[in-house]
Design a protein around this motif. Structure first.
Motif, PDB file in Angstrom:
ATOM      1  N   ILE A   7       3.382   0.186   9.336  1.00 47.84           N
ATOM      2  CA  ILE A   7       2.123  -0.202   9.992  1.00 47.84           C
ATOM      3  C   ILE A   7       1.581   0.960  10.830  1.00 47.84           C
ATOM      4  O   ILE A   7       0.381   1.228  10.841  1.00 47.84           O
ATOM      5  CB  ILE A   7       2.316  -1.476  10.851  1.00 47.84           C
ATOM      6  CG1 ILE A   7       2.626  -2.668   9.945  1.00 47.84           C
ATOM      7  CG2 ILE A   7       1.079  -1.778  11.691  1.00 47.84           C
ATOM      8  CD1 ILE A   7       3.037  -3.937  10.672  1.00 47.84           C
TER       9      ILE A   7
ATOM     10  N   ILE B  82      -6.434  -2.239  13.875  1.00 46.71           N
ATOM     11  CA  ILE B  82      -5.002  -2.437  13.687  1.00 46.71           C
ATOM     12  C   ILE B  82      -4.226  -2.175  14.978  1.00 46.71           C
ATOM     13  O   ILE B  82      -4.539  -1.239  15.714  1.00 46.71           O
ATOM     14  CB  ILE B  82      -4.480  -1.482  12.590  1.00 46.71           C
ATOM     15  CG1 ILE B  82      -5.105  -1.858  11.243  1.00 46.71           C
ATOM     16  CG2 ILE B  82      -2.960  -1.507  12.498  1.00 46.71           C
ATOM     17  CD1 ILE B  82      -4.763  -0.895  10.122  1.00 46.71           C
ATOM     18  N   GLY B  83      -3.196  -2.976  15.246  1.00 47.08           N
ATOM     19  CA  GLY B  83      -2.283  -2.681  16.342  1.00 47.08           C
ATOM     20  C   GLY B  83      -2.079  -3.821  17.305  1.00 47.08           C
ATOM     21  O   GLY B  83      -1.062  -3.891  17.984  1.00 47.08           O
ATOM     22  N   ASP B  84      -3.026  -4.721  17.396  1.00 50.22           N
ATOM     23  CA  ASP B  84      -2.841  -5.853  18.310  1.00 50.22           C
ATOM     24  C   ASP B  84      -2.586  -7.118  17.485  1.00 50.22           C
ATOM     25  O   ASP B  84      -2.371  -7.055  16.290  1.00 50.22           O
ATOM     26  CB  ASP B  84      -4.081  -5.996  19.210  1.00 50.22           C
ATOM     27  CG  ASP B  84      -3.689  -6.416  20.626  1.00 50.22           C
ATOM     28  OD1 ASP B  84      -2.996  -7.441  20.748  1.00 50.22           O
ATOM     29  OD2 ASP B  84      -4.079  -5.711  21.588  1.00 50.22           O
TER      30      ASP B  84
ATOM     31  N   VAL C 267      -5.684  -6.460   4.811  1.00 54.51           N
ATOM     32  CA  VAL C 267      -4.841  -6.344   3.620  1.00 54.51           C
ATOM     33  C   VAL C 267      -3.484  -6.984   3.871  1.00 54.51           C
ATOM     34  O   VAL C 267      -2.770  -6.575   4.783  1.00 54.51           O
ATOM     35  CB  VAL C 267      -4.616  -4.866   3.247  1.00 54.51           C
ATOM     36  CG1 VAL C 267      -3.678  -4.762   2.047  1.00 54.51           C
ATOM     37  CG2 VAL C 267      -5.936  -4.175   2.944  1.00 54.51           C
TER      38      VAL C 267
ATOM     39  N   TYR D 209      -1.923   2.616  -0.257  1.00 53.00           N
ATOM     40  CA  TYR D 209      -2.846   2.713   0.886  1.00 53.00           C
ATOM     41  C   TYR D 209      -3.827   3.866   0.761  1.00 53.00           C
ATOM     42  O   TYR D 209      -4.933   3.797   1.288  1.00 53.00           O
ATOM     43  CB  TYR D 209      -2.074   2.757   2.211  1.00 53.00           C
ATOM     44  CG  TYR D 209      -1.901   1.357   2.717  1.00 53.00           C
ATOM     45  CD1 TYR D 209      -2.905   0.743   3.457  1.00 53.00           C
ATOM     46  CD2 TYR D 209      -0.795   0.606   2.369  1.00 53.00           C
ATOM     47  CE1 TYR D 209      -2.804  -0.567   3.852  1.00 53.00           C
ATOM     48  CE2 TYR D 209      -0.670  -0.721   2.761  1.00 53.00           C
ATOM     49  CZ  TYR D 209      -1.685  -1.293   3.508  1.00 53.00           C
ATOM     50  OH  TYR D 209      -1.592  -2.593   3.877  1.00 53.00           O
TER      51      TYR D 209
ATOM     52  N   GLY E  69      -6.807  -4.650   9.823  1.00 52.90           N
ATOM     53  CA  GLY E  69      -5.572  -5.398  10.001  1.00 52.90           C
ATOM     54  C   GLY E  69      -4.995  -5.866   8.691  1.00 52.90           C
ATOM     55  O   GLY E  69      -5.480  -5.519   7.615  1.00 52.90           O
ATOM     56  N   GLY E  70      -3.925  -6.664   8.805  1.00 46.65           N
ATOM     57  CA  GLY E  70      -3.270  -7.179   7.612  1.00 46.65           C
ATOM     58  C   GLY E  70      -1.919  -7.760   7.950  1.00 46.65           C
ATOM     59  O   GLY E  70      -1.631  -8.054   9.111  1.00 46.65           O
ATOM     60  N   ASP E  71      -1.099  -7.903   6.952  1.00 46.01           N
ATOM     61  CA  ASP E  71       0.252  -8.396   7.151  1.00 46.01           C
ATOM     62  C   ASP E  71       1.135  -7.774   6.077  1.00 46.01           C
ATOM     63  O   ASP E  71       0.655  -7.430   5.000  1.00 46.01           O
ATOM     64  CB  ASP E  71       0.261  -9.931   7.067  1.00 46.01           C
ATOM     65  CG  ASP E  71       1.488 -10.515   7.761  1.00 46.01           C
ATOM     66  OD1 ASP E  71       2.142  -9.785   8.547  1.00 46.01           O
ATOM     67  OD2 ASP E  71       1.804 -11.685   7.506  1.00 46.01           O
ATOM     68  N   THR E  72       2.402  -7.628   6.399  1.00 49.15           N
ATOM     69  CA  THR E  72       3.319  -6.976   5.482  1.00 49.15           C
ATOM     70  C   THR E  72       4.594  -7.797   5.363  1.00 49.15           C
ATOM     71  O   THR E  72       5.113  -8.266   6.377  1.00 49.15           O
ATOM     72  CB  THR E  72       3.696  -5.568   6.016  1.00 49.15           C
ATOM     73  OG1 THR E  72       2.493  -4.915   6.425  1.00 49.15           O
ATOM     74  CG2 THR E  72       4.380  -4.742   4.966  1.00 49.15           C
TER      75      THR E  72
END
Ligand code: ADP
Ligand code: MG
Length: 328
Positions: free
Chosen positions: A7, A25-27, A86, A103, A119-122
């Motif tokens: 991330i 991204i980050g929060d 994503v 990416y 943002g997103g999730d992994t």
């Protein structure tokens, strides 16, 4: 590297160009300022072996396409892309390099369509790779072009050329040895790199020139029916007017296929299909003549009772069969 390392890398590569994006991204969540425009939301799920194949395309191409197909949905409403989320599930042993390349494609495509990755999730997948892209876009308030706005008598137009992507996929799948000819390379590229028609969609929306619109993902012959069903109309398409590329014609000659029926079946064209009220016809035709809009008139909407019809090469009026790609 782990999830957090990954991330961090993604975060360092993402850009924020829209003043509306206050936090990316980050929060725990991204933050957007409200806008005077209307917001469009769309999402698309791509599953390895169903929608893409690592043996036919590179991670970079797959990442880019995942973003571009969402941008096509935003374009089909007359909107302009703004933000992207994503969600990614990859098998545990996937090398970081591969995710990095995915990416690279995602970020390139975000730049191309003017969207910020916010943002997103992994997660690790016990099975195939899953890529889910969610995109937001904006459209001037009340200007979005719906599928449902068509009327009998409206003229039907399509952007670009049809069939290229389907031909490109077929060439990739045939796995012939040796270098591809240049027309084949063009068709393969059209399959791997759709061009969302954002400028075309946006001008039609801003000027309220289209009554209904849809993007062609499954193929003209099935997507046109979606537009007609929502608009409660029939349609008549003239197969001799279907726009095709030189490269597609060359491929049809070599493989002894009929260009018209091949092109209307299509699939993954990501061109825009839109209807135009007769009073806007002269304006649209002028844009086309002067190079302001790359589109072709292929038919017109009819009353529902007239059904879905195609005028074939020999002048016969035949029922249009839904021949596009269907998952079920
Ligand atoms: P949470 O546990 O709250 O879901 P995460 O650790 O998953 O938080 O995400 C931290 C931040 O990184 C969030 O801003 C999230 O949107 C972003 N993020 C996570 N995975 C991805 C990804 N695959 N692509 C882009 N951003 C991501
Ligand atoms: Mg998370």
């Amino acid at each position: 590297l782990g999830e957090f390392g990954l991330i961090k890398r993604i975060r360092s590569r993402s850009l924020m160009r829209h003043a509306r994006v206050l936090l990316g991204i980050g929060d725990d969540a991204a933050v957007l300022r409200p806008s005077s425009h209307h917001t469009l939301l769309t999402t698309d799920l791509l599953i390895e072996s169903v929608h893409f194949d690592f043996s036919l395309s590179s991670p970079r191409q797959i990442g880019a396409k995942a973003v571009l197909v969402n941008a096509s949905d935003i374009a089909a409403m007359g909107g302009t892309p703004q933000t992207v989320l994503v969600s990614l599930a990859v098998p545990g042993p996937t090398p970081v390099k591969q995710v990095d390349k995915l990416y690279t494609g995602i970020i390139e495509a975000c730049h191309e369509v003017g969207a910020d990755l916010v943002g997103g999730d992994t997660a690790a997948s016990p099975g195939p790779t899953f890529i889910n892209v969610t995109m937001t876009g904006v459209v001037p308030s009340g200007c979005e072009i719906r599928r449902s706005g068509g009327n009998p008598g409206d003229l039907l137009y399509v952007t670009g050329t049809l069939g290229d992507s389907r031909a490109g996929l077929s060439i990739l799948q045939s796995a012939r040895k040796g270098r591809h000819r240049s027309f084949e390379q063009y068709l393969i590229r059209r399959h791997l790199r759709p061009i969302p028609r954002i400028a075309e969609g946006a001008i039609l929306a801003k000027t309220r020139s289209a009554s209904a619109m849809i993007d062609l993902s499954d193929g003209l012959s099935s997507d046109v029916i979606h537009l007609c069903e929502e608009s409660d109309t029939g349609v008549r398409i003239d197969i001799s007017r279907i726009p095709v590329s030189e490269q597609f014609s060359a491929w049809c000659r070599r493989t002894r296929r009929k260009p018209g029926s091949e092109a209307i079946r299509g699939g993954e064209d990501y061109e825009l299909l839109f209807s135009v009220r007769p009073r806007h016809e002269a304006k649209i035709e002028k844009w086309i003549r002067t190079g302001g809009l790359s589109a072709t008139r292929i038919g017109f909407l009819t009353g529902r009772k007239s059904g879905f019809k195609i005028l074939d090469e020999r002048g016969r009026l035949l029922p249009l069969r839904e021949e596009g790609f269907s998952h079920f």
